[in-house]
Enzyme design. Structure first.
Site, PDB file in Angstrom:
ATOM      1  N   GLU A  36       0.497   1.556  -4.606  1.00  5.00           N
ATOM      2  CA  GLU A  36       1.031   1.718  -5.963  1.00  5.00           C
ATOM      3  C   GLU A  36       0.008   2.356  -6.900  1.00  5.00           C
ATOM      4  O   GLU A  36       0.368   3.030  -7.855  1.00  5.00           O
ATOM      5  CB  GLU A  36       1.512   0.369  -6.517  1.00  5.00           C
ATOM      6  CG  GLU A  36       2.616  -0.206  -5.666  1.00  5.00           C
ATOM      7  CD  GLU A  36       3.838  -0.673  -6.420  1.00  5.00           C
ATOM      8  OE1 GLU A  36       3.732  -0.928  -7.626  1.00  5.00           O
ATOM      9  OE2 GLU A  36       4.905  -0.776  -5.779  1.00  5.00           O
ATOM     10  N   HIS A  60       6.160   0.188   1.691  1.00  3.21           N
ATOM     11  CA  HIS A  60       5.088   1.062   1.218  1.00  3.21           C
ATOM     12  C   HIS A  60       4.272   1.691   2.357  1.00  3.21           C
ATOM     13  O   HIS A  60       3.572   2.665   2.146  1.00  3.21           O
ATOM     14  CB  HIS A  60       4.112   0.281   0.336  1.00  3.21           C
ATOM     15  CG  HIS A  60       4.670  -0.107  -0.987  1.00  3.21           C
ATOM     16  ND1 HIS A  60       5.805  -0.872  -1.116  1.00  3.21           N
ATOM     17  CD2 HIS A  60       4.252   0.160  -2.255  1.00  3.21           C
ATOM     18  CE1 HIS A  60       6.051  -1.065  -2.394  1.00  3.21           C
ATOM     19  NE2 HIS A  60       5.132  -0.454  -3.111  1.00  3.21           N
ATOM     20  N   CYS A 106      14.074  -3.294   1.409  1.00  4.14           N
ATOM     21  CA  CYS A 106      12.885  -4.136   1.283  1.00  4.14           C
ATOM     22  C   CYS A 106      12.761  -5.045   2.517  1.00  4.14           C
ATOM     23  O   CYS A 106      13.695  -5.785   2.844  1.00  4.14           O
ATOM     24  CB  CYS A 106      13.020  -4.977   0.024  1.00  4.14           C
ATOM     25  SG  CYS A 106      11.688  -6.135  -0.253  1.00  4.14           S
ATOM     26  N   CYS A 151       6.887  -2.904   5.995  1.00  6.40           N
ATOM     27  CA  CYS A 151       6.877  -2.967   4.530  1.00  6.40           C
ATOM     28  C   CYS A 151       7.197  -1.566   4.022  1.00  6.40           C
ATOM     29  O   CYS A 151       6.727  -0.572   4.586  1.00  6.40           O
ATOM     30  CB  CYS A 151       5.502  -3.412   4.036  1.00  6.40           C
ATOM     31  SG  CYS A 151       5.334  -3.355   2.247  1.00  6.40           S
ATOM     32  N   ASP A 199      15.622  -2.319  -3.357  1.00  4.17           N
ATOM     33  CA  ASP A 199      14.259  -2.693  -2.989  1.00  4.17           C
ATOM     34  C   ASP A 199      13.650  -3.441  -4.162  1.00  4.17           C
ATOM     35  O   ASP A 199      14.149  -3.373  -5.281  1.00  4.17           O
ATOM     36  CB  ASP A 199      13.428  -1.435  -2.667  1.00  4.17           C
ATOM     37  CG  ASP A 199      11.994  -1.777  -2.304  1.00  4.17           C
ATOM     38  OD1 ASP A 199      11.799  -2.720  -1.510  1.00  4.17           O
ATOM     39  OD2 ASP A 199      11.065  -1.140  -2.837  1.00  4.17           O
ATOM     40  N   SER A 200      12.534  -4.111  -3.892  1.00  2.11           N
ATOM     41  CA  SER A 200      11.820  -4.792  -4.974  1.00  2.11           C
ATOM     42  C   SER A 200      11.227  -3.789  -5.962  1.00  2.11           C
ATOM     43  O   SER A 200      10.885  -4.168  -7.081  1.00  2.11           O
ATOM     44  CB  SER A 200      10.710  -5.655  -4.380  1.00  2.11           C
ATOM     45  OG  SER A 200       9.864  -4.860  -3.572  1.00  2.11           O
TER      46      SER A 200
HETATM   47  N1  DGL Z   1       9.352  -3.941  -0.781  1.00  5.34           N
HETATM   48  C1  DGL Z   1       8.446  -4.931  -0.266  1.00  5.34           C
HETATM   49  C2  DGL Z   1       8.611  -5.027   1.263  1.00  5.34           C
HETATM   50  O1  DGL Z   1       9.041  -4.098   1.917  1.00  5.34           O
HETATM   51  C3  DGL Z   1       6.997  -4.635  -0.629  1.00  5.34           C
HETATM   52  C4  DGL Z   1       6.688  -4.825  -2.094  1.00  5.34           C
HETATM   53  C5  DGL Z   1       6.882  -6.250  -2.555  1.00  5.34           C
HETATM   54  O2  DGL Z   1       6.071  -7.142  -2.218  1.00  5.34           O
HETATM   55  O3  DGL Z   1       7.855  -6.483  -3.262  1.00  5.34           O
HETATM   56  O4  DGL Z   1       8.331  -6.046   1.819  1.00  5.34           O
END
Ligand code: DGL
Length: 261
Positions: free
Chosen positions: A151, A185, A71, A183, A7-8
């Site tokens: 976050e 989050h 992600c 997403c 993931d990011s």
């Molecule tokens: N992990 C990203 C997503 O699911 C969200 C956070 C980001 O913008 O990197 O799209």
């Protein structure tokens, strides 16, 4: 056999948790790109490059047998590229989320929220349309403020409720009965979204992806190791990690060692 998840940053731990809860004996290697998060406002080329580097790290370092692109932004832009490049299964979160939404909707009106990049890619809208032959109406909304709010730990905060209403009132008033949380989050915000819009079915890709892994029929018996890596030390990663999965130790991997020049 083992599963790699990337993931990011921290949000993919919702997917990690879902896999870890369901497959207790599988070894799981997670890498969160905390040095370069967010991906949600980056270009396609950058998202593909970062996704490739994280996949290489998981495949080369741990010989994982399956890579889960947790992600949504990376799934939207890099999944096909990665699938063409590797001969192990690579699965993203978009298609499982779409299938779960199609199964959940009664009136065929589905909302999708995600980062601006995910929404701009039309990945969910295109996949929903392809899977149903255009049989559902899709209402999308980019929600760039939600990732920073999560976050910052502002989960139940009044500001988060105001922002959610600002983003969602429009698509809810179109009559959607199902909302894809597109997403990593957003599953953390499920209860808050539910409290504002109790009538909506909320689709959480971290849950939907479990069926996909089952279908691969992999021999998932291992020691049940849980290994977390980040590309930079991050206070918000540590705080949210505790909220999502508890106190599993995190190790830092040097970005220089994974960057492909
Ligand atoms: N992990 C990203 C997503 O699911 C969200 C956070 C980001 O913008 O990197 O799209």
């Amino acid at each position: 056999m083992s599963i790699g998840v990337f993931d990011s940053g921290v949000g993919g731990l919702t997917v990690f948790k879902s896999i870890a809860d369901r497959f207790k004996t599988v070894d799981i290697y997670y890498v969160g790109d905390t040095a370069r998060v967010p991906y949600g406002n980056k270009s396609r080329d950058t998202i593909v490059k970062y996704s490739l580097e994280l996949t290489e790290f998981l495949v080369k370092s741990f010989a994982v047998d399956l890579v889960v692109v947790a992600c949504n932004t990376a799934s939207s832009y890099a999944l096909d590229f990665l699938k063409n490049r590797y001969n192990i299964p690579i699965i993203g979160v978009v298609e499982p989320g779409c299938i779960a939404a199609i199964n959940a909707t009664k009136n065929g009106k589905i909302g999708v929220i995600g980062t601006q990049a995910t929404i701009n890619s039309n990945s969910y809208a295109n996949t929903l349309s392809a899977l149903t032959g255009g049989g559902v109406r899709v209402y999308q909304k980019g929600c760039p403020l939600l990732v920073p709010l999560v976050e910052e730990g502002k989960i139940e905060h009044p500001v988060t409720k105001i922002i959610l209403k600002e983003y969602l009132d429009g698509i809810v008033s179109e009559g959607i009965d199902t909302l894809i949380l597109g997403c990593t989050h957003y599953p953390v915000l499920k209860d808050v979204i539910n409290s504002i819009y109790p009538e909506l079915n909320l689709v959480d890709s971290s849950v939907a992806i479990i069926d996909y892994i089952h279908k691969l029929n992999l021999d998932l018996n291992e020691k049940g190791l849980r290994n977390l890596f980040v590309t930079d030390e991050s206070v918000s990663f540590e705080n949210l990690k505790k909220l999502i999965i508890g106190d599993i130790p995190t190790f830092k991997v040097n970005l220089d060692s994974i960057e492909l020049k």
